[in-house]
Design an enzyme around this catalytic site. Structure first.
Site, PDB file in Angstrom:
ATOM      1  N   HIS A   1       0.852  -1.108   0.094  1.00  0.00           N
ATOM      2  CA  HIS A   1       0.020   0.064   0.079  1.00  0.00           C
ATOM      3  C   HIS A   1       0.805   1.078   0.080  1.00  0.00           C
ATOM      4  CE1 HIS A   1      -2.360   3.189   1.450  1.00  0.00           C
ATOM      5  NE2 HIS A   1      -1.674   3.314   2.528  1.00  0.00           N
TER       6      HIS A   1
ATOM      7  N   ARG B   1       1.627   0.957  15.651  1.00  0.00           N
ATOM      8  CA  ARG B   1       1.127   0.818  14.104  1.00  0.00           C
ATOM      9  C   ARG B   1       1.668  -0.585  13.415  1.00  0.00           C
ATOM     10  NH1 ARG B   1       6.155   4.202  10.886  1.00  0.00           N
ATOM     11  NH2 ARG B   1       4.830   3.527   9.223  1.00  0.00           N
TER      12      ARG B   1
ATOM     13  N   HIS C   1      13.713  11.240   4.694  1.00  0.00           N
ATOM     14  CA  HIS C   1      13.106  12.271   4.839  1.00  0.00           C
ATOM     15  C   HIS C   1      13.194  13.518   3.716  1.00  0.00           C
ATOM     16  CE1 HIS C   1      11.122  15.088   7.521  1.00  0.00           C
ATOM     17  NE2 HIS C   1      11.904  16.101   6.928  1.00  0.00           N
TER      18      HIS C   1
ATOM     19  N   HIS D   1      15.484  11.677  13.179  1.00  0.00           N
ATOM     20  CA  HIS D   1      14.325  11.984  14.003  1.00  0.00           C
ATOM     21  C   HIS D   1      13.068  10.915  13.941  1.00  0.00           C
ATOM     22  CE1 HIS D   1      12.337  14.663  10.769  1.00  0.00           C
ATOM     23  NE2 HIS D   1      11.945  13.570  10.245  1.00  0.00           N
ATOM     24  N   HIS D   2      13.573   9.863  12.634  1.00  0.00           N
ATOM     25  CA  HIS D   2      12.673   8.721  12.423  1.00  0.00           C
ATOM     26  C   HIS D   2      13.401   7.722  13.388  1.00  0.00           C
ATOM     27  CE1 HIS D   2      10.468  10.100   9.295  1.00  0.00           C
ATOM     28  NE2 HIS D   2      11.492  11.002   8.965  1.00  0.00           N
TER      29      HIS D   2
ATOM     30  N   SER E   1       0.223  27.658  -3.800  1.00  0.00           N
ATOM     31  CA  SER E   1       0.604  29.062  -4.218  1.00  0.00           C
ATOM     32  C   SER E   1       0.104  29.379  -5.618  1.00  0.00           C
ATOM     33  CB  SER E   1       2.281  29.081  -4.005  1.00  0.00           C
ATOM     34  OG  SER E   1       2.481  28.490  -2.801  1.00  0.00           O
TER      35      SER E   1
ATOM     36  N   LYS F   1       5.474  29.616   5.062  1.00  0.00           N
ATOM     37  CA  LYS F   1       4.424  29.319   4.027  1.00  0.00           C
ATOM     38  C   LYS F   1       2.958  29.457   4.541  1.00  0.00           C
ATOM     39  CE  LYS F   1       7.152  27.020   0.999  1.00  0.00           C
ATOM     40  NZ  LYS F   1       6.737  27.251  -0.359  1.00  0.00           N
TER      41      LYS F   1
ATOM     42  N   SER G   1      13.659   5.851 -13.195  1.00  0.00           N
ATOM     43  CA  SER G   1      12.547   6.815 -13.813  1.00  0.00           C
ATOM     44  C   SER G   1      12.536   8.150 -13.185  1.00  0.00           C
ATOM     45  CB  SER G   1      11.224   6.142 -13.553  1.00  0.00           C
ATOM     46  OG  SER G   1      10.365   6.930 -13.907  1.00  0.00           O
ATOM     47  N   SER G   2      12.748   8.225 -11.766  1.00  0.00           N
ATOM     48  CA  SER G   2      12.454   9.603 -11.130  1.00  0.00           C
ATOM     49  C   SER G   2      13.785  10.347 -11.429  1.00  0.00           C
ATOM     50  CB  SER G   2      12.556   9.249  -9.346  1.00  0.00           C
ATOM     51  OG  SER G   2      11.607   8.596  -9.098  1.00  0.00           O
TER      52      SER G   2
ATOM     53  N   TRP H   1       7.146  -0.417   4.386  1.00  0.00           N
ATOM     54  CA  TRP H   1       7.855   0.292   3.291  1.00  0.00           C
ATOM     55  C   TRP H   1       9.140   0.543   3.457  1.00  0.00           C
ATOM     56  CZ3 TRP H   1       9.203   5.382   2.099  1.00  0.00           C
ATOM     57  CH2 TRP H   1       9.443   6.345   3.115  1.00  0.00           C
TER      58      TRP H   1
ATOM     59  N   GLU I   1      12.853  12.570   0.968  1.00  0.00           N
ATOM     60  CA  GLU I   1      11.733  11.858   0.038  1.00  0.00           C
ATOM     61  C   GLU I   1      10.429  12.630   0.530  1.00  0.00           C
ATOM     62  OE1 GLU I   1      11.253  10.130  -2.443  1.00  0.00           O
ATOM     63  OE2 GLU I   1       9.130   9.564  -2.261  1.00  0.00           O
TER      64      GLU I   1
ATOM     65  N   THR J   1       8.254  26.360   7.340  1.00  0.00           N
ATOM     66  CA  THR J   1       6.809  25.606   6.976  1.00  0.00           C
ATOM     67  C   THR J   1       5.826  26.637   7.393  1.00  0.00           C
ATOM     68  OG1 THR J   1       7.789  23.495   7.451  1.00  0.00           O
ATOM     69  CG2 THR J   1       5.473  23.712   7.275  1.00  0.00           C
TER      70      THR J   1
ATOM     71  N   ASP K   1       8.381  22.408 -25.204  1.00  0.00           N
ATOM     72  CA  ASP K   1       8.203  21.015 -24.777  1.00  0.00           C
ATOM     73  C   ASP K   1       9.517  20.868 -23.634  1.00  0.00           C
ATOM     74  OD1 ASP K   1       8.198  18.143 -24.355  1.00  0.00           O
ATOM     75  OD2 ASP K   1       7.177  18.284 -26.472  1.00  0.00           O
TER      76      ASP K   1
ATOM     77  N   TYR L   1       9.728  15.484   1.455  1.00  0.00           N
ATOM     78  CA  TYR L   1       9.707  16.567   1.162  1.00  0.00           C
ATOM     79  C   TYR L   1       9.450  16.593  -0.439  1.00  0.00           C
ATOM     80  CZ  TYR L   1       9.640  18.880   5.511  1.00  0.00           C
ATOM     81  OH  TYR L   1       9.137  19.174   6.783  1.00  0.00           O
TER      82      TYR L   1
HETATM   83  C1  HEM Z   1       6.470  20.794  10.209  1.00  0.00           C
HETATM   84  C2  HEM Z   1       6.717  19.768   9.302  1.00  0.00           C
HETATM   85  C3  HEM Z   1       7.244  18.247  10.013  1.00  0.00           C
HETATM   86  C4  HEM Z   1       7.860  17.634  11.164  1.00  0.00           C
HETATM   87  C5  HEM Z   1       8.443  18.577  12.166  1.00  0.00           C
HETATM   88  C6  HEM Z   1       7.992  16.522  10.989  1.00  0.00           C
HETATM   89  C7  HEM Z   1       8.332  15.356  12.026  1.00  0.00           C
HETATM   90  C8  HEM Z   1       8.283  14.124  11.744  1.00  0.00           C
HETATM   91  C9  HEM Z   1       8.849  13.049  12.902  1.00  0.00           C
HETATM   92  C10 HEM Z   1       9.695  13.640  13.922  1.00  0.00           C
HETATM   93  C11 HEM Z   1       8.534  11.879  12.244  1.00  0.00           C
HETATM   94  C12 HEM Z   1       9.001  10.604  13.194  1.00  0.00           C
HETATM   95  C13 HEM Z   1       7.929  10.060  14.016  1.00  0.00           C
HETATM   96  C14 HEM Z   1       8.257   8.673  14.499  1.00  0.00           C
HETATM   97  O1  HEM Z   1       8.581   7.577  13.591  1.00  0.00           O
HETATM   98  O2  HEM Z   1       8.234   8.734  15.586  1.00  0.00           O
HETATM   99  C15 HEM Z   1       7.768  11.879  11.102  1.00  0.00           C
HETATM  100  C16 HEM Z   1       7.213  10.890  10.432  1.00  0.00           C
HETATM  101  C17 HEM Z   1       6.706  11.060   9.203  1.00  0.00           C
HETATM  102  N1  HEM Z   1       6.614  12.167   8.425  1.00  0.00           N
HETATM  103 FE1  HEM Z   1       6.840  13.795   9.261  1.00  0.00          FE
HETATM  104  N2  HEM Z   1       7.141  15.976   9.804  1.00  0.00           N
HETATM  105  C18 HEM Z   1       6.891  17.153   9.086  1.00  0.00           C
HETATM  106  C19 HEM Z   1       6.304  17.277   8.041  1.00  0.00           C
HETATM  107  C20 HEM Z   1       6.367  16.210   7.184  1.00  0.00           C
HETATM  108  C21 HEM Z   1       5.832  16.127   5.737  1.00  0.00           C
HETATM  109  C22 HEM Z   1       5.476  17.582   5.009  1.00  0.00           C
HETATM  110  C23 HEM Z   1       5.653  14.838   5.204  1.00  0.00           C
HETATM  111  C24 HEM Z   1       5.145  14.496   3.851  1.00  0.00           C
HETATM  112  C25 HEM Z   1       4.497  15.012   3.051  1.00  0.00           C
HETATM  113  C26 HEM Z   1       5.994  13.906   6.427  1.00  0.00           C
HETATM  114  C27 HEM Z   1       5.704  12.783   6.268  1.00  0.00           C
HETATM  115  C28 HEM Z   1       6.249  11.734   7.296  1.00  0.00           C
HETATM  116  C29 HEM Z   1       5.958  10.511   7.216  1.00  0.00           C
HETATM  117  C30 HEM Z   1       5.623   9.449   5.944  1.00  0.00           C
HETATM  118  C31 HEM Z   1       6.401   9.745   8.323  1.00  0.00           C
HETATM  119  C32 HEM Z   1       6.617   8.417   8.784  1.00  0.00           C
HETATM  120  C33 HEM Z   1       7.370   7.679   8.314  1.00  0.00           C
HETATM  121  C34 HEM Z   1       7.342   6.286   8.712  1.00  0.00           C
HETATM  122  O3  HEM Z   1       7.937   5.894   9.876  1.00  0.00           O
HETATM  123  O4  HEM Z   1       7.000   5.327   7.972  1.00  0.00           O
HETATM  124  N3  HEM Z   1       6.107  14.686   7.499  1.00  0.00           N
HETATM  125  N4  HEM Z   1       7.500  13.300  10.928  1.00  0.00           N
HETATM  126 CU   LIG Z   2      11.093  13.052   8.584  1.00  0.00          CU
END
Ligand code: HEM
Ligand SMILES: [Cu+2]
Ligand SMILES: [Cu+2]
Lengths: 536, 380
Positions: free
Chosen positions: A78, A451, A254, A303-304, A269, A332, A170-171, A143, A256, A329, A107, A258
């Site tokens: 998924h 989770r 990370h 931070h992950h 915008s 914005k 591709s990317s 994933w 990614e 952020t 183009d 963004y």
């Molecule tokens: C203010 C901005 C953001 C902050 C401070 C932030 C912070 C964090 C932190 C600390 C985690 C880790 C949480 C954990 O696993 O314990 C996390 C997970 C995640 N964040 Fe963010 N984040 C922000 C914005 C975003 C944005 C813009 C996206 C994507 C469009 C995003 C997508 C994700 C994803 C996919 C995960 C989970 C990854 C996984 O464990 O599979 N975050 N974020």
């Molecule tokens: Cu992150």
């Protein structure tokens, strides 16, 4: 003059005949954009179907429908389908369609490579999805593909790794093309600081892609050799280091996230000023904020990994750096609200989705700041709180921005106006159900539900049931979207070139539908046509 | 007509809200638990501070937006202003968040430092994650045991079991042998894993920490109130990741001493079991019990497994083959697969019993394996 235009028009609209010539061999940015968008929509439904099976199983405690092993395959594929199959290709599709038109180029700079980078994708996903039909099934390690668990996968490891290699190729090709186009193909007068923000955010995203996709490719290649060739990069018993993988993965991961959100910032915008009939507030600040978010995204990856047992210094560094991201952020978000402030707003479908984006993405940003607090992350990490966080930023962030973009540019693509009433039904059903779906997941996570589990303790039953109901309403509401697109392609009220009263930018100076070839004569750009033509 | 519609919609909303609110009061957990350690309470306060900061900022930003949406619309005849920036506003809304973040960083740093600086610990427990159970070793006392999902939950959670989870006390949050610890004692945890990464988490203690093969992680706690605290594995670790709960029983220091004495007695009993010679009936009965708790999650109760990941024992050449090879496989595992080295977690008499059971039950062999036979097999 009039003769010249009709002649030119005919020539511009000359489309190759036959399916193979028109679609398989195409080098036209608009056709390739369409292919990408259709592919993304299909993958959105494929990934969505998996999500609905997951939510069906989680509707009540106990295992009713799927085996735990299959559950894990569903969550893994998924996510891969949504990230690499739906969101990324959708933005590449939007880039293909719109970037040349927005900067006055005929183009993309590298049209043949453009064809190739699209046609890799169906094969990449055929390889990935075929694993469901093998014995041993699809990849099931999440994933994030952490070893050593991922190494316990059977045959699917090779398929998963090669599929990711293909998506990466591709990317990267897509990104090279976008950079080459933006740097070299702008019409005279389209200075960097006059470019639409969608172009800016994509330019920056393209650099992120080139920087991190090879890192992911390296990480999965090491998994491949650990699995098949007896290396021990990540195998502790052979002197390797399973945590090393996580560092490499999140150094990709990370940036990614963004990659998934910066183009959305661009879309929003574009839309808000048009429907507020007021110039974007703080254009240059937006550009710099995007660039600083992109830079910061490289130094926050761990931070992950707050719970893997990093030294204190590391934890503090990554906590502070992550908190810093909130500043650009925030800029914005404040700028979007200030753009609306004192405007003359109307609320056609694109604006509704854009407003929902601002509110709901901000909620995802709030939970992001909470997650950044390392000691609190010891509680939040790997719970439904994180699931809620990233679905707010990805579904109500990235996906909502994509839908907003489709509603914004669909008349330009098809030459037809769509049914606003139907579009509003789609909006209200989606925006309500998506919150029913994801908001309770915050509570579940805080109350202690991990989770990636197929069954749960009974105190989590109520919110899971609510969340599943939201999921089904949200999922089925998206059929309205497909129906609406189909109807609009087939017919509808004729769209003018400008489409929206407040529209500004080069794409609105060409007829709707946009002729097959646009801007072949590279006429100088007239500042008055641009959204950011004036001084700032 | 419309007014009535709005009124009844509003009434439904209020009733629904009241229902939700009262259920929330009654049983639904909405928020992070305060927990029973100083750390968990610190974390709870940090969480609440950040949450409120976010709520206040949210109210301000969304408030401004909603105001603008209501007032500054074209249908109200509002004429659009044309300003494109305001240095003053921009400086304000970059500076204020920076100050807020700095203010939040101070308590966060303080709490983190306290967590990462274990000093003057009174005792040490080693936690080892296995697919899909935990092992606890009391390093100061010299004994240890396995902790697995309890039987009732395990039966109910089988697909198509027909058992309603609501009828099972602490469904999926109960184990056969909980971790017993004294209150008001500083306990150091050393965490590692044998196969894949797991994560040991009890919300009431305020943290989770990954258990990683090849690494030994550290964490500590001091529980302030007696009670039973439940949690779960928090890192995806394969098929039964959702079914390896953590249960911590915090008891008074006196009760803890009694419990340790009892456990040590059991150790002596265990040593006797490994020395004695068993009858086949005893081995088969004990073997079945162990098979069902330790092996059946992969190889299934009927021994058919789930090929290819989890091979069938009925078909297995190892089960039908020489006894020595089979003992070696069970005792030392098969590296690179989910088959772990059960010699690390089961006693020789347990291994003897389970091997006897498997060979007789699934392999049509007529063997009797004694603990001494198991002890005689070495790794190489
Ligand atoms: C203010 C901005 C953001 C902050 C401070 C932030 C912070 C964090 C932190 C600390 C985690 C880790 C949480 C954990 O696993 O314990 C996390 C997970 C995640 N964040 Fe963010 N984040 C922000 C914005 C975003 C944005 C813009 C996206 C994507 C469009 C995003 C997508 C994700 C994803 C996919 C995960 C989970 C990854 C996984 O464990 O599979 N975050 N974020
Ligand atoms: Cu992150
Ligand atoms: Cu687990």
């Amino acid at each position: 003059m009039s003769h010249a235009t009709t002649h030119e028009h005919d020539h511009h609209d000359e489309k190759p005949k036959g399916f193979v010539k028109r679609w398989l061999l195409t080098t036209n940015h608009k056709d390739i954009g369409t292919l990408y968008l259709i592919f993304a929509l299909i993958m959105f439904f494929v990934g969505g179907a998996m999500a609905l099976i997951i939510r069906l199983e989680l509707f009540q405690p106990g295992l009713q429908f799927v085996q735990p092993e299959f559950f894990n395959q569903l969550t893994t594929v998924h996510a891969l389908a949504m990230i690499f199959g739906a969101v990324m290709p959708a933005f590449v599709g939007l880039a293909n369609w719109m970037i040349p038109m927005m900067i006055g180029a005929p183009d993309m700079a590298l049209p043949r490579m453009n064809n190739w980078s699209f046609w890799i994708m169906p094969f990449a996903f055929a390889i990935l999805l075929s694993t469901f039909f093998m014995d041993g099934g699809a990849p099931a390690a999440g994933w994030t593909m952490y070893p050593p668990l991922v190494l316990q996968g059977g045959k699917n490891v090779a398929f998963m790794v090669f599929a990711i290699h293909l998506m990466g190729i591709s990317s990267i090709m897509g990104a090279i093309n976008i950079i080459a186009t933006v740097l070299n193909m702008r019409a005279p007068g389209m200075d960097f600081l006059k470019m639409p923000l969608f172009v800016w955010t994509w330019l920056i995203t393209a650099f992120l892609l080139i920087a991190v996709m090879p890192v992911l490719a390296g990480a999965v290649t090491m998994i491949l050799t650990d699995h098949y060739f007896g290396t021990s990069f990540f195998n502790a018993a052979g002197g390797g280091d399973p945590v090393l993988y996580q560092h490499i993965f999140w150094f990709f991961g990370h940036p990614e996230v963004y990659i998934l959100i910066l183009p959305s910032f661009g879309v929003i915008s574009e839309i808000i000023p048009v429907f507020a009939r007021k110039p974007l507030f703080g254009y240059t600040a937006m550009v710099y904020a995007t660039a600083s978010i992109a830079f910061l995204s490289f130094i926050v990856w761990a931070h992950h990994m707050f719970t893997v047992g990093m030294p204190l210094g590391g934890e503090l560094f990554f906590m502070y750096a992550t908190m810093l991201i909130a500043i650009p952020t925030g800029v914005k978000i404040f700028n979007w609200v200030s753009t609306m402030w004192q405007g003359a707003m109307t609320f056609e479908a694109p604006m509704l989705w854009a407003i929902a984006f601002v509110v709901l993405f901000t909620i995802g940003g709030f939970s992001g700041i909470m997650l950044a607090i390392a000691p609190a992350d010891f509680q939040y990490h790997d719970t439904y709180f994180v699931v809620a966080h990233f679905h707010y930023v990805l579904v109500t962030g990235a996906i909502f921005a994509i839908i907003a973009a489709v509603y914004y540019w669909l008349p330009k693509w098809t030459g037809h106006m769509y049914n606003q009433k139907l579009a509003k039904w789609h909006f209200w059903l989606s925006v309500i159900s998506v919150n029913v779906l994801f908001f309770p997941q915050h509570f579940l996570g805080l109350a202690g539900m991990p989770r990636r589990i197929p069954d749960y303790a009974t105190q989590f039953a109520e919110f899971n049931m609510i969340s599943s109901i939201g999921a089904f309403v949200f999922g089925f509401s998206q059929l309205l979207f497909v129906y609406l697109i189909w109807k609009t392609v087939k017919g509808g009220e004729k769209a003018t070139s400008k489409v929206w009263e407040g529209a500004k930018g080069l794409e609105w100076t060409v007829p709707s539908p946009a002729p097959h070839h646009t801007f072949q004569d590279n006429a100088p750009v007239n500042d008055a046509d641009l959204a950011h033509g004036g001084a700032h | 007509m419309i007014k009535n519609g709005i009124k009844s919609a509003w009434q439904t909303f209020v009733v629904l809200g009241a229902v939700l609110f009262s259920t929330a009061q009654a049983e639904l957990a909405l928020n992070m638990p305060k927990g029973v350690t100083e750390f968990s309470r610190d974390v709870y306060h940090l969480h609440m501070i950040v949450l409120w900061v976010c709520i206040v900022i949210g109210v301000l930003v969304f408030g401004a937006m909603i105001y603008s949406i209501i007032k500054h619309r074209k249908s109200k005849g509002h004429k659009p202003a044309q300003f494109t920036h305001s240095t003053k506003a921009e400086v304000i809304w970059t500076t204020i968040p920076i100050i807020i973040l700095i203010v939040m960083a101070f308590p966060a740093t303080r709490v983190l430092i306290k967590m990462e600086d274990p000093q003057d610990m009174d005792m040490t427990i080693k936690v080892t994650g296995y697919q899909w159970k935990w092992r606890y070793d009391y390093l100061d006392e010299g004994f240890g045991f396995l902790s697995t999902l309890d039987r009732k939950s395990n039966l109910a959670r089988q697909p198509g079991s027909g058992i309603d989870p609501e009828t099972i006390p602490n469904y999926l949050l109960e184990v056969d042998h909980p971790l017993v610890v004294p209150v008001n004692t500083k306990i150091r945890f050393l965490l590692t894993a044998d196969d894949v990464i797991h994560s040991w988490w009890v919300p009431a203690l305020g943290w989770k920490r990954d258990a990683i093969p090849g690494f030994i992680n550290q964490a500590w706690t001091e529980i302030l109130e007696p009670g039973t605290y439940r949690g779960q594995c928090a890192e995806l670790c394969g098929k039964d990741h959702g079914f390896m709960p953590v249960v911590v029983k915090a008891v008074s220091k006196d009760d803890y001493k009694k419990w340790v004495a009892m456990m040590k007695g059991a150790e002596v009993e265990q040593a006797k079991l490994d020395e004695k010679t068993w009858s086949k009936e005893e081995l088969m009965a004990k073997g079945q019990e162990i098979f069902e708790s330790q092996c059946a999650s992969c190889h299934q109760k009927n021994g058919q497994g789930m090929p290819p990941a989890f091979p069938s024992l009925v078909e297995s050449q190892t089960v039908k083959g020489p006894l020595k090879d089979m003992i070696h496989t069970v005792k030392f595992g098969r590296p690179g697969t989910a088959m772990s080295a059960f010699g690390n977690i089961l006693s020789d008499s347990d291994l003897a019993a389970v091997i006897t059971y498997v060979r007789n039950q699934f392999g049509q062999q007529n063997d009797v394996v004694q603990p001494q036979d198991v002890a005689a097999i070495n790794q190489s």
